[in-house]
Design an enzyme around this catalytic site. Structure first.
Site, PDB file in Angstrom:
ATOM      1  N   ILE A 375       0.905  -1.270  -0.090  1.00 43.25           N
ATOM      2  CA  ILE A 375      -0.069   0.004   0.140  1.00 43.25           C
ATOM      3  C   ILE A 375       0.756   1.055   0.020  1.00 43.25           C
ATOM      4  CG2 ILE A 375      -1.785  -1.303   1.154  1.00 43.25           C
ATOM      5  CD1 ILE A 375      -0.783   0.542   3.862  1.00 43.25           C
ATOM      6  N   TYR A 376       2.256   1.097   0.062  1.00 45.70           N
ATOM      7  CA  TYR A 376       2.900   2.053   0.144  1.00 45.70           C
ATOM      8  C   TYR A 376       3.177   3.119  -1.041  1.00 45.70           C
ATOM      9  CZ  TYR A 376       3.596   0.473   4.956  1.00 45.70           C
ATOM     10  OH  TYR A 376       3.576   0.181   6.199  1.00 45.70           O
ATOM     11  N   GLY A 377       2.551   2.653  -2.115  1.00 48.21           N
ATOM     12  CA  GLY A 377       3.011   3.435  -3.432  1.00 48.21           C
ATOM     13  C   GLY A 377       2.985   2.557  -4.446  1.00 48.21           C
TER      14      GLY A 377
END
Lengths: 454, 264, 638
Positions: A375-377
């Site tokens: 979910i971090y990019g």
């Protein structure tokens, strides 16, 4: 000739195109085809007249969204101008403003609804940056349209600035242009490039995939030309690192000695670790590595006097493994895993010889695997640029990613068709971009004599 | 290029000759079959994975490869696609979590096993869990191996598609690994671990038994990680020599790749 | 598989088959390694003997306190039966608050009706450091913890300027004398202008002093003569704050230069950003100069402004790269070498290499190790995991916080490190180890496997550090810290940290941290001494803006351990800048950089008073209840 290393170069049908080629012939400093490709990437701008016309009509400018581009609308400033119809005239005027500084080479060409502008070499030679691709083209374009459609502060005050907004986006309130703006180039504007010398590395994976029409080995070659040039520009190939880079790209990107394809064929129905074992076996047979010590358990430790070549073998093995794995799955998303975890395979199998790119590939690969699954990019592999902070740590990871995406059969949301549709057309516009693998080899064949003479 | 010689190369797989090293060598060598410990019906596997309804058709993400019109690329004709790829299946996942305490497999152990035994995979290793993505029908086949063989200890490995927390916690009163979503329970009557929810935590219509948890003795025997009370890590001389050499070689290679030589 | 068989037959056959195969396997193994099995049995027996020793370790006591159970036992019988979220006071408060908010605003808020059931396991209390304070996990979230906020603020609101150039200009170009009297007057004026008090123009908007009570400036100089002439309120008392040997070294390094450290109001910096700090300080400083030295709007003023804004200014952080752009004085821009200078935990300890501590006595060596853990856990881990990666980069989802929390927890790290101190004392006899891998690896492997075994022996510790990320972070810190302390080399420390995670931990357990947590450890090795532009360099020159550090968590404390450990290993009084080291000794700061974990613990129990509160201008507030300066210099022994 500085180094004694010579390779044979093979196309993707495993036919030998050039034999006995000194590795220097695969350097961006000598290989004429590479020089032509880099020159094209550095000097070319594209003007998408249809987009310009529709944005101008709808009063659409200054968007931030990559896909959709629909959040900013000022219909009250919209101007309905038949820009596409006037393509030739616009091109003529741009030519008057820019072409006159060149050596007579036709620098402005219309292809359907696109004007291709090549900033003359003389201009690029004088300026310190390659930003005239944007600055000159954009200013000249605005002037040409204003001249043709008689837009000035007297006749159409808001029209002047609407035109500017469509072409420049929010610049200079924003430090760069809107994504997918009507004027584009192969490379990013210099002020948004992070890191010294990373310009050629600013390209999106899917763009390369589109430019080679998803042909795997061509993707490896074109990606290698660009990333290799970037590595040189960054200083990452100077002195001690030169032979290391030349060998690395020769085997990884240009199918030296057909190693990548041999490994792929040998393991066409195999697993990733099979490719590692094949690579080690081949390196032993080619006397690149040899047994140094055998432990009580029978575990063997290998040694090498030629790490740059062993590294090149590992890169070929890694690339082949990506092809085997992504080919079996026909999915680009499977590339990062291979790049992340195959490295331990090489280290453990050889008793501790340095893994691909001395560990850089593993670090970068692990980051890439994580960020393409979290979910971090991230996003899928195709949406990454070569110089993305997650990828920039190794110069050898980019080509296999392109190979993986070439093999994707349509599983990705951010597919080449979605993010890079314009780049499929470029292949037709620029025959130079067709069959890069063979062309690199042919160019190397052409100059190998001179290099051998020194 | 030096003259070629035919090598008598046999893959190393892993250093060491203790029992844990031997386990690693076995699991990561595809020529050695894994022992089957239990049988789980295909429909149950479909249920546990929760990607499609039992016995429903596979959903496609693109037409079958044979019907796909693609630009010419010889490579696409060399590499053999998996059955799921050929059919155009969606890419779906199984996520397994393994306990820290005497696990019969652990995340990097899985990755190395997947790399050695499966084709067409996408996997990411975490500290407690590992995700495996494949074309759907290939995944179901792989899952069978993951759940039926010696690498699966129903007590200490689990399907956890979401809320993976728990690998490093103490075990529950029945000796099972923690699961905040209580996907599985210990059935005292049958002595088996039973999944009452699928990997995403949705309640199953019919619970799926996956066999009894391994005894403490079996856990120790099948453990894939070194541990102070099985095979102490610090005594692994071959492994430490390899690791120590590899780290130094990496530093030297990073400094100047031409400096590496045979004496290192 | 034999699809034709009935289910019953299939199972029967399967069970038989399995029994047969298992039997074969067992015979094969016992035949092959009878001696090995004996050895293993012997080992189990031997390991039992050590149980009592394990029970004597600090960590045993700490785990017992936390879990209220036998620390060496690997089963938690009460698991799933602990009452869910209700076992946590904080969670219950959150639920009540969520309900109240939802009712008042007519929009749902925090609710345990969504998401997963929390509290199936024990929501354990967390003792912080060795301060005897226990908090809940949620209390260490940076949004809940005023001390972590103040740590962030106190760094970001600090900027240091040098006055030497300005003084020369006053003397040469304006013909003003600079004397102790003028300097004192300038400093008095500066305390007024720092809070945006007007000095040169009438009818300006001024700021309520309660809002800017945390704005001040102090002189830093190494000259006793200059300090003697100054009002003692206006400079940082190096001699009193540091051990005499450290004070001497710092004063020598700073020399006769006059620096001023500015603390811009917390509120101002928060409304703007770190980049505001330098601008606020330069403007207010120039105004103080104008007023104190009676300058006009003359040409020299622009040179003065240039000196304060650009030529002679130290920001706490550099600008960030475009892709994660932020201005100066933000957390991402702090060079790693400044972090050990910001940390003050060692400042009262004698100045000597760590190996000499070990020769003195166990207590001295453990004390040094405890101080290292205090600084790294309380500051470096917070800056890296909680603030940079957990907040700036990923918006505060709380996971990175828990990783940083593992560095806060007391007993565990200190236990391992002090055990190691005893071990080192035996072997090293007061001599630094040369910074060579072939020598260092022996000690490092010993330490790494010791930590690894500690986790294996104490299932409760494994549960406390419940993610691989936590353990990885601790492993890297211990590896880097120990190696740096023994060699005095930050590069050796970094290498050791990388190796501990990428090789030692990974191959032992076949797991490390969250998927990306080894990034820095693998790339770190080829990068270690590379001359390529984006690789290599002294660890002191790294930081969160170094590309590979910017996106992979759990390593800031490893690098800080390399730097801080090397500093203590060498026995030097500062790491990168003596001026920065002195600047953070300032006792007026709300966050105590000497006792960071103590501050964080106090904030966890709501006993830490931060700066930058707005209550003086919010409704229904008794301003006398606020704005009272906290007690300073209150010494609490470590």
């Amino acid at each position: 000739m500085k180094y004694g290393d010579k390779v044979g170069l093979y196309n993707d049908a495993s036919q030998c195109i050039a034999e006995d080629v000194p590795i220097e012939a695969l350097s961006p400093f000598y290989n004429p085809y590479m020089k032509d490709v880099l020159d094209l990437f550095k000097r070319t701008a594209f003007v998408n007249l249809s987009k310009l016309q529709s944005c101008l009509k709808e009063g659409k400018a200054g968007w931030e969204t990559v896909i959709g581009q629909d959040e900013c609308k000022m219909p009250w400033y919209g101007r309905d101008l038949p820009i596409v119809e006037h393509a030739e005239e616009i091109a003529d005027r741009i030519r008057d403003k820019i072409g006159k500084f060149g050596d007579g080479e036709d620098s402005v060409v219309v292809m359907a609804d696109t004007i291709i502008v090549k900033i003359p070499r003389e201009v690029m030679g004088i300026f310190a940056s390659r930003d005239p691709v944007y600055t000159w083209t954009m200013v000249a374009l605005c002037q040409a349209i204003a001249e043709i459609f008689k837009i000035d502060p007297n006749t159409d005050l808001d029209g002047c600035n609407m035109l500017k907004a469509v072409v420049f986006g929010r610049y200079p309130q924003s430090i760069t242009f809107s994504p997918g703006a009507p004027v584009s180039g192969f490379l990013k504007p210099s002020n948004v490039v992070d890191g010294l010398g990373a310009e050629y590395s600013g390209i999106t994976v899917n763009h390369i995939v589109a430019m080679v029409n998803k042909r795997t080995m061509d993707g490896l070659a074109l990606a290698s030309i660009l990333e290799e040039a970037a590595q040189w520009e960054m200083g990452n190939a100077v002195g001690w690192y030169e032979r290391y880079n030349l060998l690395g790209y020769a085997y990884e990107g240009f199918n030296a000695n057909n190693l990548v394809l041999d490994l792929v064929k040998e393991n066409r129905a195999g697993m990733i670790m099979d490719v590692v074992h094949s690579t080690v076996r081949r390196a032993i047979e080619d006397k690149v590595i040899k047994v140094k010590k055998k432990f009580a358990s029978g575990y063997k430790m290998y040694a090498t006097d030629n790490y740059p070549l062993w590294n090149a073998y590992e890169l070929a093995g890694t690339t082949a493994a990506v092809i085997v794995n992504c080919g079996a799955m026909r999915a680009g998303q499977a590339a990062p895993s291979v790049l992340a975890y195959i490295n331990d395979g090489f280290t453990i199998e050889t008793g501790g010889l340095p893994d691909p790119d001395g560990g850089r590939m593993e670090g970068v690969g692990i980051g890439f695997a994580f960020y393409t699954h979290s979910i971090y990019g991230g996003a899928g592999p195709g949406a990454y640029t070569f110089d993305h902070v997650i990828l920039r740590g190794s110069g050898f990871i980019q080509p296999p990613i392109v190979a993986g995406m070439c093999l994707d059969s349509g599983t990705q949301l951010f597919s080449p068709e979605m993010t890079s549709s314009a780049f499929f057309k470029l292949r037709d516009m620029f025959p130079l971009l067709q069959n890069p693998l063979e062309k690199v080899a042919e160019a190397a064949e052409q100059i190998k004599g001179e290099i051998k003479k020194g | 290029m030096a003259e070629k010689t035919k090598s008598e190369y046999v893959p190393n797989i892993y250093p060491g000759k203790d029992t844990v090293s031997a386990r690693r060598k076995k699991l990561w060598d595809k020529s050695r079959p894994l022992l089957k410990y239990r049988s789980i019906a295909e429909d149950d596997i479909t249920q546990l994975l929760s990607h499609r309804a039992v016995r429903s058709a596979y959903v496609s993400v693109h037409p079958p490869l044979e019907e796909l019109i693609e630009p010419y690329d010889p490579i696409k004709h060399i590499v053999v696609p998996t059955p799921g790829t050929r059919a155009g299946d969606r890419i779906r996942f199984i996520q397994m979590s393994d306990s820290f305490h005497l696990p019969s497999i652990a995340p990097f152990g899985r990755q190395r096993l997947y790399f050695s035994r499966f084709r067409g995979i996408d996997t990411v290793v975490y500290s407690g869990r590992e995700i495996l993505e494949m074309r759907e029908r290939d995944l179901e086949k792989a899952t069978k191996m993951l759940l039926e063989t010696e690498i699966f200890n129903p007590g200490r490995s689990a399907l956890k598609g979401i809320t993976v927390h728990g690998h490093s916690l103490r075990l529950d009163e029945n000796g099972l690994m923690f699961d905040a979503r209580r996907r599985y329970i210990y059935d005292k009557d049958s002595g088996e671990v039973v999944y009452i929810k699928d990997q995403m935590g949705n309640v199953l219509d019919v619970p799926v038994p996956v066999g009894p948890p391994l005894s403490e003795e079996d856990c120790k025997k099948l453990c894939l990680t070194y541990s102070w009370d099985t095979q102490p890590y610090k005594a692994r001389t071959e492994l430490f020599e390899m690791m120590s050499r590899s780290t130094k070689m990496r530093v030297m290679a990073g400094f100047n790749p031409e400096m590496i030589n045979e004496s290192m | 598989m034999g699809e034709e068989l009935s289910e019953e037959e299939r199972i029967k056959r399967f069970v038989e088959e399995r029994k047969k195969k298992a039997g074969e396997e067992r015979t094969k193994e016992s035949g092959m390694s009878a001696r090995e099995r004996d050895y293993t049995r012997e080992l189990y027996r031997a390991s039992q003997k050590f149980i009592d020793i394990e029970k004597g370790r600090d960590i045993y006591q700490t785990m017992k306190e936390i879990w209220g159970a036998e620390p060496l036992y690997e089963v938690d019988e009460k698991m799933y039966h602990r009452g869910g979220y209700r076992q946590s006071i904080r969670k219950k408060e959150f639920i009540d608050a969520g309900k109240q908010i939802a009712i008042k605003r007519g929009l749902p808020s925090y609710s345990r009706a969504v998401g997963l059931p929390v509290g199936q396991r024990m929501l354990e209390p967390m003792p912080v450091g060795k301060w005897g304070i226990t908090i809940e996990q949620d209390d260490s979230h940076h949004m809940n913890n005023t001390a972590i906020q103040q740590l962030n603020d106190d760094i970001k609101r600090t900027v240091i300027m040098n006055l030497d150039l300005a003084h020369r200009m006053l003397q040469v170009r304006v013909g003003k004398e600079v004397t102790p009297e003028t300097l004192n007057f300038y400093m008095e004026t500066l305390q007024h202008t720092m809070g945006a008090g007007a000095v040169a123009q009438e009818h300006m908007n001024e700021v309520n002093p309660y809002l800017v009570k945390d704005a001040w400036a102090k002189i830093i100089t190494g000259s006793d003569e200059i300090m003697d002439g100054l009002d003692q309120r206006y400079y940082i008392h190096i001699d009193e704050l540091f051990h005499p040997d450290r004070a001497k070294a710092l004063k020598e390094a700073i020399g006769d230069s006059i620096w001023v450290v500015f603390r811009v109001p917390t509120l101002a910096m928060r409304m703007g950003d770190g980049e505001c700090t330098g601008r606020w300080a330069a403007m207010q400083n120039t105004m103080a100069f104008i007023s104190a030295y009676q300058l006009s709007g003359e040409h020299v003023i622009s040179d003065l402004a240039y000196a304060f804004k650009h030529a002679r200014v130290i920001h706490m952080g550099d600008k960030l790269w475009g892709s994660r752009v932020r201005g100066r004085n933000e957390i991402g821009g702090i060079p790693d070498g400044f972090i050990p200078d910001i940390i003050q935990c060692e400042r009262d300890l004698p100045l000597m290499p760590y190996v000499e501590y070990m020769t003195q006595d166990d207590a001295a060596a453990s004390k040094a190790m405890t101080r290292m853990s205090e600084g790294i856990g309380g500051i470096a881990a917070m800056l890296d995991n909680t603030l940079w990666l957990g907040f700036y980069m990923s918006g505060g989802i709380g996971f990175s916080n828990t990783v940083a929390t593992s560095a806060l927890s007391g007993g565990a790290n200190e236990d391992v490190l002090s055990e190691f101190s005893n071990l080192g004392a035996k072997y090293l006899r007061g001599k630094l180890i040369p910074a060579k891998w072939d020598i260092m690896k022996v000690m490092l492997n010993m330490v790494a496997t010791y930590v690894i075994e500690t986790y294996e022996k104490f299932p409760t510790l494994a549960e406390l550090h419940w993610g691989g990320a936590h353990k990885t972070s601790i492993m890297g810190t211990v590896g880097a810290g120990v190696s740096a302390m023994l060699t005095g080399s930050s590069t050796m420390g970094l290498w050791a940290g990388n190796y501990t995670i990428a090789s030692a931990m990974k191959e032992g357990w076949l797991r490390t941290g969250w998927a990306g947590q080894e990034i820095q450890d693998h790339m770190g090795m080829p990068y270690l001494c590379s001359f390529r532009p984006e690789e290599g360099n002294l660890t002191e020159m790294h930081g969160e803006n170094y590309p590979m550090h910017s996106f992979s968590a759990g390593h800031g404390n490893q690098r800080a351990a390399a730097n801080y450990g090397a500093m203590m290993g060498r026995g030097s009084a500062w790491c990168l800048s003596p001026v920065v080291k002195v600047a953070f000794a300032d006792p007026h700061l709300a966050f105590d950089f000497r006792r960071p974990r103590y501050c964080i613990a106090k904030a966890g129990i709501k006993e830490f008073m931060p700066d930058g509160e707005r209550t003086a201008i919010t409704p229904a507030c008794d301003i006398l209840d606020r704005g009272i300066l906290k007690d300073t210099m209150k010494e609490i022994p470590f």
